[in-house]
Design an enzyme around this catalytic site. Structure first.
Site, PDB file in Angstrom:
ATOM      1  CD  GLN A 249      -2.995  -1.117   2.340  1.00 46.19           C
ATOM      2  OE1 GLN A 249      -2.844  -1.246   3.257  1.00 46.19           O
ATOM      3  NE2 GLN A 249      -4.097  -0.102   2.108  1.00 46.19           N
TER       4      GLN A 249
ATOM      5  CB  CYS B 225      -9.177  -1.067   1.812  1.00 45.46           C
ATOM      6  SG  CYS B 225      -7.473  -1.231   1.346  1.00 45.46           S
TER       7      CYS B 225
ATOM      8  CG  HIS C 135      -8.332  -6.065   4.684  1.00 44.31           C
ATOM      9  ND1 HIS C 135      -9.419  -5.303   4.063  1.00 44.31           N
ATOM     10  CD2 HIS C 135      -7.303  -5.259   4.264  1.00 44.31           C
ATOM     11  CE1 HIS C 135      -8.878  -4.370   3.178  1.00 44.31           C
ATOM     12  NE2 HIS C 135      -7.708  -4.230   3.417  1.00 44.31           N
TER      13      HIS C 135
HETATM   14 ZN    ZN Z   1      -6.478  -2.852   2.672  1.00 43.93          ZN
END
Ligand code: ZN
Length: 160
Positions: free
Chosen positions: A51, A88, A130
């Site tokens: 991310q 998210c 997740h």
């Molecule tokens: Zn996420």
């Protein structure tokens, strides 16, 4: 130390399989420290290295009991099922209806390479699944049933 930019789901980094961490060095420690700052700043529950554009198997979670660092995590065991809203940091402003195991147990290395196990139910179980998915390039939007509307979200949060 520093806050890193969180990539959104259009970025190719979020759709790649991440490589294992091999060196438990100062660079890894800096990455983990930066991830903790970034997660805190974003007020999130979990963050995976891809991310922030780092394609390594590193995630952190903070479900209210402090930061848990998981390096090279593997899912050992799951049990039960839960269905609920999931968001998210890479899909800002949206939530989906996602089915996850109720309980999850993982094995991972700490920042110095020592293996340990961690387990949890409800939010922790959801969060482990997740975040581990991120390391294989999978976003919740690929496993969700559908996006939730604002009205549905309001109703779900008032149930608690
Ligand atoms: Zn996420």
């Amino acid at each position: 130390m520093g806050i890193r930019k969180i990539l959104d789901d259009k970025d190719p980094a979020l759709h790649k399989v991440c490589r294992p961490v091999e060196k438990f060095d100062a660079k890894l420690h800096k990455l983990l420290d930066d991830m903790a700052q970034t997660l805190e700043e974003a007020n999130g529950v979990g963050l995976a290295a891809p991310q922030i554009g780092i394609l390594r198997r590193v995630v952190i979670v903070d479900t209210g009991e402090g930061i848990l660092e998981l390096v090279n995590p593997e899912l050992l065991e799951t049990d039960g099922e839960q269905e609920g809203p999931e968001g998210c940091l890479s899909v800002p402003g949206r939530y989906g209806l996602v089915k996850r195991p109720y309980y999850a147990k993982v094995r991972a290395q700490d920042r110095d390479g020592n293996w340990f196990e961690a387990e949890g139910e409800e939010l922790i179980g959801r969060c482990f699944c997740h975040e581990l998915d991120h390391l294989d390039g999978i976003l919740y939007t690929q496993v969700m049933e559908r996006f939730l509307t604002e009205e549905e979200l309001d109703e779900m949060s008032s149930d608690d």
